[in-house]
Design an enzyme around this catalytic site. Structure first.
Site, PDB file in Angstrom:
ATOM      1  N   ARG A 102      27.370  17.858  27.424  1.00  0.00           N
ATOM      2  CA  ARG A 102      26.418  16.781  27.128  1.00  0.00           C
ATOM      3  C   ARG A 102      26.376  16.655  25.620  1.00  0.00           C
ATOM      4  O   ARG A 102      26.160  17.641  24.911  1.00  0.00           O
ATOM      5  CB  ARG A 102      25.038  17.160  27.692  1.00  0.00           C
ATOM      6  CG  ARG A 102      23.890  16.286  27.226  1.00  0.00           C
ATOM      7  CD  ARG A 102      23.929  14.941  27.930  1.00  0.00           C
ATOM      8  NE  ARG A 102      22.661  14.254  27.939  1.00  0.00           N
ATOM      9  CZ  ARG A 102      22.099  13.664  26.892  1.00  0.00           C
ATOM     10  NH1 ARG A 102      22.664  13.719  25.721  1.00  0.00           N
ATOM     11  NH2 ARG A 102      20.954  13.037  27.027  1.00  0.00           N
ATOM     12  N   GLU A 151      22.245   4.728  31.002  1.00  0.00           N
ATOM     13  CA  GLU A 151      22.728   5.173  32.309  1.00  0.00           C
ATOM     14  C   GLU A 151      23.789   4.198  32.806  1.00  0.00           C
ATOM     15  O   GLU A 151      23.820   3.037  32.403  1.00  0.00           O
ATOM     16  CB  GLU A 151      21.562   5.250  33.294  1.00  0.00           C
ATOM     17  CG  GLU A 151      20.510   6.271  32.918  1.00  0.00           C
ATOM     18  CD  GLU A 151      21.032   7.697  32.934  1.00  0.00           C
ATOM     19  OE1 GLU A 151      21.805   8.060  33.838  1.00  0.00           O
ATOM     20  OE2 GLU A 151      20.667   8.465  32.025  1.00  0.00           O
ATOM     21  N   ARG A 176      24.790  22.031  31.581  1.00  0.00           N
ATOM     22  CA  ARG A 176      25.875  21.472  30.778  1.00  0.00           C
ATOM     23  C   ARG A 176      25.783  22.091  29.395  1.00  0.00           C
ATOM     24  O   ARG A 176      24.680  22.374  28.912  1.00  0.00           O
ATOM     25  CB  ARG A 176      25.736  19.960  30.647  1.00  0.00           C
ATOM     26  CG  ARG A 176      25.740  19.223  31.972  1.00  0.00           C
ATOM     27  CD  ARG A 176      25.413  17.755  31.801  1.00  0.00           C
ATOM     28  NE  ARG A 176      24.031  17.584  31.346  1.00  0.00           N
ATOM     29  CZ  ARG A 176      23.400  16.421  31.289  1.00  0.00           C
ATOM     30  NH1 ARG A 176      24.007  15.311  31.645  1.00  0.00           N
ATOM     31  NH2 ARG A 176      22.148  16.352  30.872  1.00  0.00           N
TER      32      ARG A 176
END
Length: 175
Positions: free
Chosen positions: A59, A67, A101
């Site tokens: 990330r 999104e 992540r």
């Protein structure tokens, strides 16, 4: 075979967590998948391991991209894919996020024909493809806030929209 993969992933994750406890770390690998404008997967190939290694999900630190189903979500994803898709990068990281992540800064170094280094996280914000990530309404990285302000004033990327919706607000309304 499936149990072996689960075991191997667990061992790799454990070794990665041990390395994280000692401060900032780096890893290099090839970007094999772009999930959205702020998340990628890369494959690293350690020289001393001759076994399957699952992709590492990263990330991008300090940014928040739209999104995928949000306005500019697909453009942001494509922009990131154009920058680093299929390329070798270096990731500096110190921790995982709540989804496990790596939270990292991605750097691309290319020499075609001249060598240059690109801060990918900053490039995404500078192009208007992501916001500076905020915690309690405060940007976590001043550099990203400054790049966002510049992109906004020059109407780069998502700032061409009259009223772009922040990803964190969009997620609250749609999840």
């Amino acid at each position: 075979m499936k149990n072996y993969r689960v075991f191997f992933r667990s061992v790799c994750a454990g070794l990665l967590l041990i390395s994280l406890s000692s401060g900032a770390e780096e890893l290099s690998g090839k970007v094999v998948r772009i999930l959205d404008g702020d998340t990628v997967e890369l494959v690293t190939v350690p020289a001393n391991v001759l076994a399957y290694e699952p992709p590492v999900r990263v990330r991008l630190n300090g940014i928040d991209a739209p999104e995928k189903k949000q306005a500019y979500g697909q453009r942001s994803k494509q922009y990131l894919a154009d920058l680093i898709g299929g390329k070798s990068v270096t990731v500096s990281f110190t921790k995982h996020d709540r989804y496990q992540r790596l939270l990292g800064d991605i750097v691309l170094k290319e020499c075609k024909p001249e060598c240059h280094t690109l801060d990918v996280n900053a490039a995404m914000v500078n192009a208007g493809m992501a916001w500076a990530y905020r915690y309690h309404n405060e940007a976590t990285r001043p550099k990203m806030a400054s790049l966002e302000a510049t992109a906004r004033s020059s109407k780069q990327g998502l700032w061409q929209e009259s009223n772009p919706v922040e990803p964190w607000k969009w997620r609250r309304e749609h999840h």
